[in-house]
Scaffold this active site. Structure first.
Site, PDB file in Angstrom:
ATOM      1  N   GLY A  27       1.012  -1.742   0.144  1.00  0.00           N
ATOM      2  CA  GLY A  27       0.001   0.275  -0.227  1.00  0.00           C
ATOM      3  C   GLY A  27       0.667   1.329  -0.215  1.00  0.00           C
ATOM      4  N   ASN A  28       0.269   2.401   0.089  1.00  0.00           N
ATOM      5  CA  ASN A  28       0.905   3.510   0.296  1.00  0.00           C
ATOM      6  C   ASN A  28       1.317   4.021  -0.963  1.00  0.00           C
ATOM      7  OD1 ASN A  28       1.600   6.097   1.872  1.00  0.00           O
ATOM      8  ND2 ASN A  28       3.403   5.386   1.452  1.00  0.00           N
ATOM      9  N   HIS A  30       2.514   4.237  -4.950  1.00  0.00           N
ATOM     10  CA  HIS A  30       3.265   5.615  -5.436  1.00  0.00           C
ATOM     11  C   HIS A  30       3.406   5.713  -7.422  1.00  0.00           C
ATOM     12  CE1 HIS A  30       6.736   3.869  -5.220  1.00  0.00           C
ATOM     13  NE2 HIS A  30       7.270   3.778  -4.061  1.00  0.00           N
ATOM     14  N   HIS A  33       4.938   1.369  -7.996  1.00  0.00           N
ATOM     15  CA  HIS A  33       3.416   1.115  -7.867  1.00  0.00           C
ATOM     16  C   HIS A  33       2.646   1.225  -9.504  1.00  0.00           C
ATOM     17  CE1 HIS A  33       4.402   1.046  -3.421  1.00  0.00           C
ATOM     18  NE2 HIS A  33       4.472   0.187  -3.747  1.00  0.00           N
ATOM     19  N   GLN A  57       8.159  -9.132   7.626  1.00  0.00           N
ATOM     20  CA  GLN A  57       9.080  -8.739   7.365  1.00  0.00           C
ATOM     21  C   GLN A  57       9.894  -6.993   7.714  1.00  0.00           C
ATOM     22  OE1 GLN A  57       6.587  -8.581   3.737  1.00  0.00           O
ATOM     23  NE2 GLN A  57       8.512  -6.241   2.920  1.00  0.00           N
ATOM     24  N   GLY A 148       9.267  -4.454  -8.353  1.00  0.00           N
ATOM     25  CA  GLY A 148      10.186  -3.097  -9.376  1.00  0.00           C
ATOM     26  C   GLY A 148      12.092  -3.806  -8.771  1.00  0.00           C
ATOM     27  N   SER A 187       7.959   3.752  -0.995  1.00  0.00           N
ATOM     28  CA  SER A 187       6.801   4.506   0.230  1.00  0.00           C
ATOM     29  C   SER A 187       7.872   5.189   1.420  1.00  0.00           C
ATOM     30  CB  SER A 187       5.780   3.213   0.722  1.00  0.00           C
ATOM     31  OG  SER A 187       5.229   3.174  -0.339  1.00  0.00           O
TER      32      SER A 187
END
Length: 288
Positions: A27-28, A30, A33, A57, A148, A187
């Site tokens: 999430g969050n 940008h 993503h 993690q 990524g 993020s």
């Protein structure tokens, strides 16, 4: 766009939809993503994104509780990019009981670099990715997952996991998305002040300088130590700045040839807090 919470709901939503292309996220979101979503749409019949902040993690002193959670804004961005399904499980949905079975990555790959400075990190990553892959692909006969390249070592670990478990999943690595300044999108950039965002360009610049120097020859250990010292002089606290072989992340015998990558991790605005390193930890890499 359909939003589902449980594994059963996800599998039902994927029934008869063809080959999934999957983008796991915390999430969050940008632009980085969203670029993964755009790539995923080119490689599957149905595009799936997950939003889940994975406790496994995070080390005890890391930012699990404060990690930005922006679910409504994330969903709006995903819908605008044409994502078909968002899988947004609660912790009890993905881990209905204590996750005592975990995936241990090959220590030769996973206990160096990020794994050295964040012990247990890749066990947490592999365990949640394995579970997400089972949720998305177990009833579809396989598909594509997109990650990524900013998390360079992570992609290598996941590829090895998929290969060794003979999972019918193609792992696609997307080039790192960057701001106009060259700063790798992350993020955690949201933790940076405006001044720190300008200063943060120094990490990618340090990797380029190191890569250029390595290609010219010389003692690689000395070049890496100098790169660390130069970044430290700018107020950073580096964990590593290093040149490795792309194939296995081991140090090259000769950095003047071959397919190499310069990798770095460092804290900007670093200061000790209760005995733990402070500041925002950024990572980056440069293939050369």
């Amino acid at each position: 766009m359909q939003i589902v919470q449980t594994i059963a709901e996800l599998r039902s939503a994927l029934a008869s939809r063809g080959r999934p292309a999957f983008v796991p996220t915390m999430g969050n979101l940008h632009e980085g993503h969203l670029s993964l979503i755009r790539l995923a749409r080119q490689h599957g019949d149905v595009t799936v994104a997950s939003i889940f902040v994975n406790r496994l993690q995070f080390l005890p002193h890391e930012d699990f509780d404060s990690y930005p959670r922006t679910f409504d804004a994330d969903c709006a961005k995903l819908e605008a990019e044409g994502c078909d399904i968002v899988f947004a499980p609660k912790e009890k949905d993905l881990y209905p009981e204590a996750q005592t079975f975990k995936v241990q990555a090959d220590p030769l790959l996973a206990d160096i670099l990020e794994g050295h400075f964040r012990p247990g990190f890749f066990t947490g990553v592999c365990t949640v990715v394995m579970k997400l892959f089972q949720a998305v692909f177990a009833t579809t006969g396989g598909g594509v997952a997109v990650f990524g390249k900013k998390d360079y070592q992570q992609i290598m670990v996941i590829r090895r996991m998929v290969q060794q478990f003979a999972m019918p999943i193609e792992i696609l690595g997307a080039d790192t998305a960057r701001a106009g300044s060259g700063l790798a999108l992350s993020s955690r950039n949201g933790y940076l002040s405006d001044e720190q965002r300008v200063q943060a360009m120094a990490l990618s610049q340090a990797l380029k300088t190191l890569a250029d120097a390595a290609r010219q020859g010389g003692n690689l250990a000395e070049l890496e130590a100098q790169a660390m010292a130069d970044l430290r002089a700018k107020g950073w606290e580096p964990d590593y700045l290093t040149v490795r072989q792309r194939s296995n992340l081991l140090s090259p015998a000769d950095a003047r040839s071959g397919e190499l990558v310069a990798l770095g991790a460092a804290r900007i605005g670093a200061h000790a807090v209760n005995g733990q390193a402070g500041g925002t930890r950024l990572i980056d890499n440069l293939e050369f």
